[in-house]
Scaffold this motif. Structure first.
Motif, PDB file in Angstrom:
ATOM      1  N   ALA A   1      -4.019  -0.381   0.392  1.00 43.96           N
ATOM      2  CA  ALA A   1      -3.273   1.025   0.182  1.00 43.96           C
ATOM      3  C   ALA A   1      -3.295   1.992   1.400  1.00 43.96           C
ATOM      4  CB  ALA A   1      -3.850   1.921  -0.953  1.00 43.96           C
TER       5      ALA A   1
ATOM      6  N   LYS B   1       2.562   6.397  -7.002  1.00 38.01           N
ATOM      7  CA  LYS B   1       2.361   6.162  -5.622  1.00 38.01           C
ATOM      8  C   LYS B   1       1.388   5.062  -5.318  1.00 38.01           C
ATOM      9  CE  LYS B   1       4.070  10.282  -3.470  1.00 38.01           C
ATOM     10  NZ  LYS B   1       3.417  11.573  -3.406  1.00 38.01           N
ATOM     11  N   LYS B   2      -0.070   5.044  -6.199  1.00 41.92           N
ATOM     12  CA  LYS B   2      -1.062   4.248  -6.034  1.00 41.92           C
ATOM     13  C   LYS B   2      -0.742   2.898  -6.266  1.00 41.92           C
ATOM     14  CE  LYS B   2      -5.525   3.202  -7.871  1.00 41.92           C
ATOM     15  NZ  LYS B   2      -6.817   3.819  -7.477  1.00 41.92           N
TER      16      LYS B   2
ATOM     17  N   GLU C   1       1.795   1.443  -3.668  1.00 43.73           N
ATOM     18  CA  GLU C   1       1.039   1.204  -2.530  1.00 43.73           C
ATOM     19  C   GLU C   1       0.198  -0.176  -2.623  1.00 43.73           C
ATOM     20  OE1 GLU C   1       0.558   5.713  -0.926  1.00 43.73           O
ATOM     21  OE2 GLU C   1      -1.198   4.888  -1.979  1.00 43.73           O
ATOM     22  N   THR C   2      -0.360  -0.235  -3.575  1.00 43.99           N
ATOM     23  CA  THR C   2      -1.223  -1.795  -3.758  1.00 43.99           C
ATOM     24  C   THR C   2      -0.267  -2.887  -4.058  1.00 43.99           C
ATOM     25  OG1 THR C   2      -3.015  -0.166  -4.880  1.00 43.99           O
ATOM     26  CG2 THR C   2      -3.176  -2.536  -5.020  1.00 43.99           C
TER      27      THR C   2
ATOM     28  N   PHE D   1       3.789  -1.837  -1.252  1.00 42.18           N
ATOM     29  CA  PHE D   1       3.842  -1.576   0.246  1.00 42.18           C
ATOM     30  C   PHE D   1       3.061  -2.226   0.945  1.00 42.18           C
ATOM     31  CE2 PHE D   1       6.221   2.185  -1.452  1.00 42.18           C
ATOM     32  CZ  PHE D   1       7.561   2.057  -0.756  1.00 42.18           C
ATOM     33  N   GLY D   2       1.581  -2.406   0.315  1.00 39.98           N
ATOM     34  CA  GLY D   2       0.483  -3.151   1.014  1.00 39.98           C
ATOM     35  C   GLY D   2       0.836  -4.526   1.205  1.00 39.98           C
TER      36      GLY D   2
END
Ligand SMILES: NC(=O)C1=CN([C@@H]2O[C@H](COP(=O)(O)OP(=O)(O)OC[C@H]3O[C@@H](n4cnc5c(N)ncnc54)[C@H](OP(=O)(O)O)[C@@H]3O)[C@@H](O)[C@H]2O)C=CC1
Ligand SMILES: CCCCCCCCCCCCCCCC(=O)OCC(=O)COP(=O)(O)O
Length: 333
Positions: free
Chosen positions: A125, A168-169, A172-173, A176-177
């Motif tokens: 993240a 979002k978390k 992200e994980t 996006f990550g």
């Protein structure tokens, strides 16, 4: 020439065994037997060649595995290590990575030469940490053959109760990550015109079930991104494999995040009854070795549900709405 189909015996055997005798006679008197042996032989030879190619593909290959500290990632580390890969194990928990490295080194010797894994601890993240981790890996090995984007987090909650920070978390994980890590490694793969990107998605990357909005969304996004990547990377001979497992017996549900951001902390029955991560890791190894493009690793019902979503969406949506009603009812009672 005697006709093999004429009834020659004066004492008639029972009908069933007579049929058996006739079939056996037919097989032995025609070219079917050599043909059958030929087909089995060719098939076995094909399988043998495929296995040999698979082994050669992974032996000494630099394989980066994210989420190697537990569950499926940990088991993937074991099977790729045994296959002779030069592993780069990633996760946030440095101690767990070191412990796994020791466990691998102590494991029984295999026929192929094994290599001590390299470990890199970073948070998916954190975009800055991804850039630094990629630089470290490339400095150490010079290139990456296979990237297995396995790390992930699940979620449980109703959309109306879920804070944007939780959405979002999870994104992200799970999205996006892996996307950032993949993009950071792509230029070196393109330069070599060689590489293989793997995304561990989920059945929920193909269908959405109630109270999993953030998770299902992140896995649908994963499927879409890596499908696009596959098409764009074909010109560089870079492989892309998306793997969509059903339930696996890991700590995924325990580690899941809830609507308010707290840890769910429960081993769900579906997770507990899921497939063994050891078996799923072997399927992942086979899918990578065979350079499969899209693989579903699930039982019949989830697999059928994917077809139902496409062929009869109305029916699928009704089933999901009823599932949501039932889940809400059982929660309130
Ligand atoms: N279990 C199941 O039923 C199914 C799982 N999957 C998928 O399989 C993958 C592996 O999950 P599974 O093994 O089941 O679950 P686990 O919870 O056991 O493992 C998750 C892994 O992801 C890592 N991770 C989580 N968050 C981050 C982060 N922010 N940065 C870096 N690493 C992180 C964890 O490492 P650490 O905490 O050390 O950072 C851990 O190693 C996931 O992508 C999941 O969606 C797909 C279908 C079904
Ligand atoms: C033609 C007849 C078709 C009948 C279809 C009936 C519909 C049945 C619905 C089945 C839903 C299956 C959901 C499977 C979900 C799954 O396997 O998810 C894997 C995960 O990623 C698990 O994560 P979680 O955090 O949710 O435990």
């Amino acid at each position: 020439m005697a006709c093999k189909f004429s009834l020659e015996a004066s004492c008639h055997p029972p009908r069933k065994s007579l049929l058996k005798v006739r079939v056996m006679d037919f097989i032995t008197s025609t070219a079917i037997l050599p043909l059958l042996f030929g087909c089995v032989g060719i098939f076995s030879l094909f399988k043998l060649l495929q296995r040999m190619r698979m082994k050669a593909y992974l032996r000494n290959a630099v394989v980066v595995i994210t989420g190697a500290t537990s569950g499926l990632g940990r088991e993937c580390a074991k099977v790729f290590y045994t296959a002779g890969a030069r592993l780069v194990l990633c996760g946030r928990n440095r101690e767990a990575l070191e412990e796994l490295t020791k466990e691998l080194a102590a494991s029984l010797a295999t026929k192929v030469q094994t290599h001590k894994p390299y470990t890199v601890a970073f948070d998916l993240a954190d975009p800055g940490a991804i850039v630094a981790a990629t630089a470290e890996i490339l400095q150490c090995f010079g290139y990456v053959d296979v990237l297995i984007n396995n790390a992930g987090i699940s979620y449980r909650g109703a959309i109306v109760d879920t804070t944007p920070d939780v959405d979002k978390k999870v994104m992200e994980t799970n999205y996006f990550g892996p996307v950032a890590l993949t993009k950071a490694l792509l230029p070196s793969m393109i330069k070599r015109r060689q590489g293989h990107i793997v995304a561990i998605s989920s059945i929920q990357g193909k269908i959405s079930i109630p109270f999993r909005s953030a998770y299902a969304a992140s896995k649908h996004a994963t499927q879409a991104f890596f499908d696009c990547l596959r098409a764009e990377m074909e010109q560089y001979e870079i492989e892309v494999t998306v793997i969509s497992p059903g339930y696996i017996h890991t700590n995924l549900s325990v580690n899941a995040v809830t609507a308010d951001g707290s840890k769910y902390g429960v081993m769900d029955k579906t997770t507990a009854q899921g497939r063994s991560p050891v078996e799923v890791a072997q399927d992942v190894l086979a899918a990578v070795g065979k350079k499969k493009k899209d693989v579903i690793l699930a039982d019949l019902l989830p697999s059928l549900a994917i077809y139902l979503r496409t062929l009869a969406p109305g029916l699928f949506f009704s089933l999901m709405a009823s599932r949501a009603r039932k889940e809400r009812k059982s929660k309130n009672s």
